[in-house]
Write a protein that holds these residues in place. Structure first.
Motif, PDB file in Angstrom:
ATOM      1  N   VAL A   1       0.843  -1.197   0.000  1.00  0.00           N
ATOM      2  CA  VAL A   1       0.000   0.000   0.000  1.00  0.00           C
ATOM      3  C   VAL A   1       0.878   1.247   0.000  1.00  0.00           C
ATOM      4  O   VAL A   1       0.696   2.159  -0.803  1.00  0.00           O
ATOM      5  CB  VAL A   1      -0.956   0.022   1.211  1.00  0.00           C
ATOM      6  CG1 VAL A   1      -1.620   1.388   1.350  1.00  0.00           C
ATOM      7  CG2 VAL A   1      -2.018  -1.060   1.077  1.00  0.00           C
TER       8      VAL A   1
ATOM      9  N   LEU B   1       1.453   4.129  -2.979  1.00  0.00           N
ATOM     10  CA  LEU B   1       1.149   5.540  -2.721  1.00  0.00           C
ATOM     11  C   LEU B   1       2.391   6.423  -2.743  1.00  0.00           C
ATOM     12  O   LEU B   1       2.331   7.595  -2.408  1.00  0.00           O
ATOM     13  CB  LEU B   1       0.411   5.680  -1.380  1.00  0.00           C
ATOM     14  CG  LEU B   1      -0.981   5.039  -1.333  1.00  0.00           C
ATOM     15  CD1 LEU B   1      -1.561   5.107   0.066  1.00  0.00           C
ATOM     16  CD2 LEU B   1      -1.934   5.710  -2.317  1.00  0.00           C
TER      17      LEU B   1
ATOM     18  N   PHE C   1      -3.349   2.680   7.346  1.00  0.00           N
ATOM     19  CA  PHE C   1      -3.384   2.852   5.901  1.00  0.00           C
ATOM     20  C   PHE C   1      -3.944   4.196   5.473  1.00  0.00           C
ATOM     21  O   PHE C   1      -3.739   4.613   4.341  1.00  0.00           O
ATOM     22  CB  PHE C   1      -4.129   1.676   5.239  1.00  0.00           C
ATOM     23  CG  PHE C   1      -3.330   0.396   5.282  1.00  0.00           C
ATOM     24  CD1 PHE C   1      -3.828  -0.748   5.881  1.00  0.00           C
ATOM     25  CD2 PHE C   1      -2.052   0.354   4.730  1.00  0.00           C
ATOM     26  CE1 PHE C   1      -3.073  -1.918   5.936  1.00  0.00           C
ATOM     27  CE2 PHE C   1      -1.286  -0.807   4.784  1.00  0.00           C
ATOM     28  CZ  PHE C   1      -1.797  -1.948   5.385  1.00  0.00           C
ATOM     29  N   TRP C   2      -4.637   4.861   6.379  1.00  0.00           N
ATOM     30  CA  TRP C   2      -5.146   6.211   6.088  1.00  0.00           C
ATOM     31  C   TRP C   2      -4.000   7.227   6.082  1.00  0.00           C
ATOM     32  O   TRP C   2      -4.159   8.341   5.583  1.00  0.00           O
ATOM     33  CB  TRP C   2      -6.185   6.629   7.141  1.00  0.00           C
ATOM     34  CG  TRP C   2      -5.712   6.472   8.554  1.00  0.00           C
ATOM     35  CD1 TRP C   2      -5.794   5.364   9.327  1.00  0.00           C
ATOM     36  CD2 TRP C   2      -5.038   7.468   9.358  1.00  0.00           C
ATOM     37  NE1 TRP C   2      -5.215   5.584  10.550  1.00  0.00           N
ATOM     38  CE2 TRP C   2      -4.754   6.859  10.614  1.00  0.00           C
ATOM     39  CE3 TRP C   2      -4.660   8.792   9.149  1.00  0.00           C
ATOM     40  CZ2 TRP C   2      -4.101   7.534  11.641  1.00  0.00           C
ATOM     41  CZ3 TRP C   2      -4.009   9.469  10.183  1.00  0.00           C
ATOM     42  CH2 TRP C   2      -3.731   8.840  11.415  1.00  0.00           C
TER      43      TRP C   2
ATOM     44  N   LEU D   1     -10.270  -2.505   9.077  1.00  0.00           N
ATOM     45  CA  LEU D   1     -11.292  -1.506   8.751  1.00  0.00           C
ATOM     46  C   LEU D   1     -11.129  -1.123   7.296  1.00  0.00           C
ATOM     47  O   LEU D   1     -10.057  -0.652   6.885  1.00  0.00           O
ATOM     48  CB  LEU D   1     -11.145  -0.288   9.653  1.00  0.00           C
ATOM     49  CG  LEU D   1     -11.319  -0.555  11.152  1.00  0.00           C
ATOM     50  CD1 LEU D   1     -11.068   0.723  11.943  1.00  0.00           C
ATOM     51  CD2 LEU D   1     -12.711  -1.090  11.447  1.00  0.00           C
ATOM     52  N   ALA D   2     -12.187  -1.320   6.499  1.00  0.00           N
ATOM     53  CA  ALA D   2     -12.068  -1.170   5.049  1.00  0.00           C
ATOM     54  C   ALA D   2     -13.316  -0.550   4.432  1.00  0.00           C
ATOM     55  O   ALA D   2     -14.309  -0.306   5.106  1.00  0.00           O
ATOM     56  CB  ALA D   2     -11.814  -2.545   4.430  1.00  0.00           C
TER      57      ALA D   2
ATOM     58  N   GLY E   1      -8.998   3.908   7.538  1.00  0.00           N
ATOM     59  CA  GLY E   1      -8.942   2.462   7.390  1.00  0.00           C
ATOM     60  C   GLY E   1      -7.601   1.928   7.848  1.00  0.00           C
ATOM     61  O   GLY E   1      -6.590   2.615   7.784  1.00  0.00           O
ATOM     62  N   GLY E   2      -7.606   0.703   8.332  1.00  0.00           N
ATOM     63  CA  GLY E   2      -6.342   0.116   8.752  1.00  0.00           C
ATOM     64  C   GLY E   2      -6.526  -1.067   9.666  1.00  0.00           C
ATOM     65  O   GLY E   2      -7.597  -1.666   9.736  1.00  0.00           O
TER      66      GLY E   2
ATOM     67  N   CYS F   1      -7.844  -2.957   0.796  1.00  0.00           N
ATOM     68  CA  CYS F   1      -9.244  -2.609   0.986  1.00  0.00           C
ATOM     69  C   CYS F   1      -9.509  -1.314   1.753  1.00  0.00           C
ATOM     70  O   CYS F   1     -10.658  -0.870   1.798  1.00  0.00           O
ATOM     71  CB  CYS F   1      -9.958  -3.777   1.658  1.00  0.00           C
ATOM     72  SG  CYS F   1      -9.486  -5.375   0.938  1.00  0.00           S
ATOM     73  N   ALA F   2      -8.492  -0.728   2.359  1.00  0.00           N
ATOM     74  CA  ALA F   2      -8.699   0.555   3.032  1.00  0.00           C
ATOM     75  C   ALA F   2      -8.309   1.700   2.100  1.00  0.00           C
ATOM     76  O   ALA F   2      -8.463   2.868   2.459  1.00  0.00           O
ATOM     77  CB  ALA F   2      -7.863   0.621   4.313  1.00  0.00           C
TER      78      ALA F   2
END
Lengths: 522, 160
Positions: free
Chosen positions: A11, A15, A41-42, A341-342, A348-349, B133-134
């Motif tokens: 991820v 990014l 991930f946010w 959390l998606a 999310g993460g 998925c996030a």
């Protein structure tokens, strides 16, 4: 000399983490260390700066900001404070994910320096029976979805007599909304290897397989490298077909080797028996049980099959003792679960918490911050694509396997997908059938045919022009769902109706024709 | 193509497909217990597709023979799994996730766009979860993931 930490997780890399790392390396007096991801991930790409007070975090960093953030520290607008004190992390209980974002995934020394192999060392001082007993006493239940006591499974295999036994790790994490396994494979692969070594000791297995989905090529590459490094370092035996422990030159300790296998794009190969068929070189068709894989599994031999997180939870149990693990959690849901959390979620993460310590509302709103879009949360799907949409009336249930099961919901692998008010629940119900039709292995008529018919019935339901036709199609839909639930061999066919029926029950207005004519698209 | 190793000499007229399959069979096929011969099949198919981009139907016989399987069994495995293809890709491999978490953030609109804009020159396929998925909507062009994707970022990666 300054040190910054940048994740090499897929991820983060997607990014822009690699560009950041490259730039960082060019700054005078700067050391860049590539770690696994914290699972925030946010915030990726996340940059962490070493300071006297600990690691300072900076979220969503762009390359042009790197120089400034090193200079300005906590004055920089992208600073999110010390990671150890961050609200997203500080109340988590990272028994399993403690090294995420901290260590370098393929560095054995780093792994050992952070508690790595302490579990294996402890297990080696115990008998096989004591190891299995410890896992049983911890209360660890399978984290793949079924929640079966891991220790009991290990004991069953240990008691079976056979020339060859196997440990198979199910890393076919196909559920939308899940990425915990991917994080372990990419970020802390030695932890999984350690868990499998402990399982091998308990069960008397000399060979292991890790079956990784083909949609995770980086996880496959990193984990394969980890196996090679662990083999070189003497933790694993070299892989050979002739590894039954009875070949010439067998040492006092039989040794355990791991073969990493790449799957090939079949969701149903996450079902344990279909996975075994796939490893055996066949189409991933579900087998009937009994016999259970613990007695007749891979190539007909006694086999321990466990999910990645189940095995990854084992080292901490052996290192800190079963009582420590069992003291966490609630009721018969012991220990922690790394919740994912998606979907349409602001933050999310990965949130690892003990069972019973939070509610779904805490997870989605306190940790997750509600939707990413800012619109109200309309639906929350728990347990993957075969899970129901949880109505708001249940959002405050204690996060406990059995509390949820009483209400018809399987927490399973811990994936949570959030949908906002733009979600069309009828289309999501239709998709549930469509996905089943695409992925069905074909063995059971209710699943193979029912899924296609299900799509058609939903379409007719949505096109119904009067109450009578609507009634007819709804009745047919419920009848079809009943057949699939009771007539399917595996969870694919038997649980596909769950999201469909829960969508119909909790969001009936999305299904009526007048609602339909107002819709513009998907 | 001519190649000679210590243990075998390959005929000069061997095609690249035959050569690739032979290499894959040598590397992946390990001696198994009776009844376990098929076990090397998926690794072999992966090795062939990684090298050639697809699994040539004309090679199914060689693979079957090496593993003591019927051609139908090998064909069954190739066609069962979504990952394997029997013909080369057209253009680039553009995968767009159509699973729940990505649908929740507009994945379907991205899918429609990908099909309309790139379906002519490239191979656009649905994928069901890449594990990001996030950070959806998720897509992948070749082996490069595109996260929090929109039409513009996808187009940029495909290369307009």
């Amino acid at each position: 000399m300054k040190t910054i930490y940048i994740s090499q997780d897929s991820v983060a890399v997607a990014l822009g983490a690699d560009a950041l790392a490259q730039l960082g390396a060019e700054i005078d007096g700067m050391t860049v260390k590539r770690t696994s991801s914290r699972g925030l991930f946010w915030a990726e790409p996340l940059v962490e700066l070493d300071t006297a007070a600990g690691r300072l975090g900076f979220a969503n960093v762009r390359p042009e900001e790197l120089g400034a953030l090193v200079q300005q520290g906590d004055q920089h607008p992208k600073c999110i404070g010390l990671l150890a004190e961050h609200p997203y992390l500080k109340d988590q209980t990272r028994l399993c994910f403690g090294r995420m974002g901290v260590t370098q995934p393929l560095d054995l020394d780093d792994y050992r320096a952070h508690g790595g192999f302490a579990g294996l060392d402890a297990a080696r001082t115990m008998t096989a029976e004591q190891v299995a007993q410890a896992v049983l006493d911890s209360g660890l239940r399978g984290r793949g979805g079924a929640g079966f006591p891991a220790g009991l499974k290990w004991q069953t295999v240990a008691k079976a007599s056979a020339a060859q036994k196997y440990i198979v790790c199910n890393a076919d994490e196909g559920d939308s909304g899940t990425f915990a396994d991917r994080m372990v494979l990419e970020g802390d692969p030695f932890m999984l290897i350690e868990g499998m070594l402990i399982a091998a000791l308990a069960a008397g297995a000399s060979k292991g397989y890790v079956y990784i989905r083909s949609e995770y090529p980086k996880a496959f590459a990193v984990f394969s490298q980890a196996v090679a490094l662990a083999t070189e370092a003497g933790y694993l035996a070299a892989h050979s077909a002739d590894n039954a422990g009875s070949s010439e030159g067998a040492a006092a300790e039989p040794g355990f080797s791991i073969e990493v296998r790449l799957a090939a794009g079949s969701y149903v190969c996450g079902e344990e028996t279909a996975m075994l068929e796939s490893i055996e070189g066949k189409r991933g068709i579900v087998r009937a049980k009994p016999p259970i894989p613990a007695l007749s599994g891979l190539f007909g031999a006694p086999t321990v099959i466990n999910n990645v997180i189940t095995l990854a939870s084992v080292p901490a149990i052996l290192a800190r003792g079963a009582a420590h693990y069992a003291a966490l959690g609630s009721g018969r849901s012991k220990g922690t679960l790394p919740v994912q959390l998606a979907g349409n979620i602001l933050r999310g993460g990965l949130v690892e918490v003990p069972f019973g310590a939070v509610s779904l509302r805490d997870l989605v709103f306190t940790y997750g911050g509600g939707t990413r879009s800012g619109l109200p949360v309309k639906a929350i799907q728990v347990g993957g694509p075969l899970g129901p949409y949880v109505p708001e009336s249940l959002w405050d249930l204690p996060w406990d396997i059995d509390e949820y099961a009483k209400n018809g919901i399987t927490i399973g692998h811990g994936g949570i997908v959030v949908h906002d008010s733009k979600a069309d629940m009828a289309q999501l119900a239709r998709y549930a059938f469509e996905f089943c039709a695409i992925e069905s292995c074909g063995k059971c008529t209710p699943c193979r045919i029912g899924s296609t018919r299900g799509v058609e019935v939903v379409d007719r339901l949505l096109a119904a022009q009067d109450a009578q036709s609507y009634q007819e199609q709804e009745s047919l839909l419920r009848d079809l769902c009943d057949t699939m639930v009771h007539g399917s061999l595996c969870a694919m066919g038997s649980m596909t109706p769950l999201p469909v029926l829960s969508a119909l029950q909790h969001y009936p207005t999305d299904f009526t024709a007048s609602a339909n004519s107002a819709k513009t698209g998907v | 193509m001519q190649n000679q190793t210590a243990d075998q000499t390959l005929p000069t007229a061997m095609s690249i497909e035959q050569y690739t399959v032979t290499q894959a069979l040598n590397r992946c096929a390990t001696p198994f217990e009776p009844g376990q011969e098929a076990a090397a099949l998926l690794p072999i198919l992966h090795a062939v597709q990684d090298q050639l981009g697809y699994i040539p139907p004309a090679q199914v016989g060689s693979i079957a023979k090496a593993l003591n399987l019927s051609r139908a069994e090998v064909h069954g495995v190739i066609t069962y799994y979504h990952h394997f293809r029997q013909s080369p890709l057209k253009g680039k491999h553009v995968q767009v996730c159509r699973a729940e978490a990505c649908r929740a953030v507009g994945g379907e609109a991205l899918w429609q766009h990908a099909c309309a804009r790139h379906g002519g020159a490239h191979t656009v396929e649905a994928v069901y979860c890449l594990g990001f998925c996030a950070n959806g909507p998720s897509a992948q062009v070749g082996d490069k993931p595109v996260l929090q994707a929109d039409a513009a970022s996808l187009d940029a990666e495909v290369g307009i």
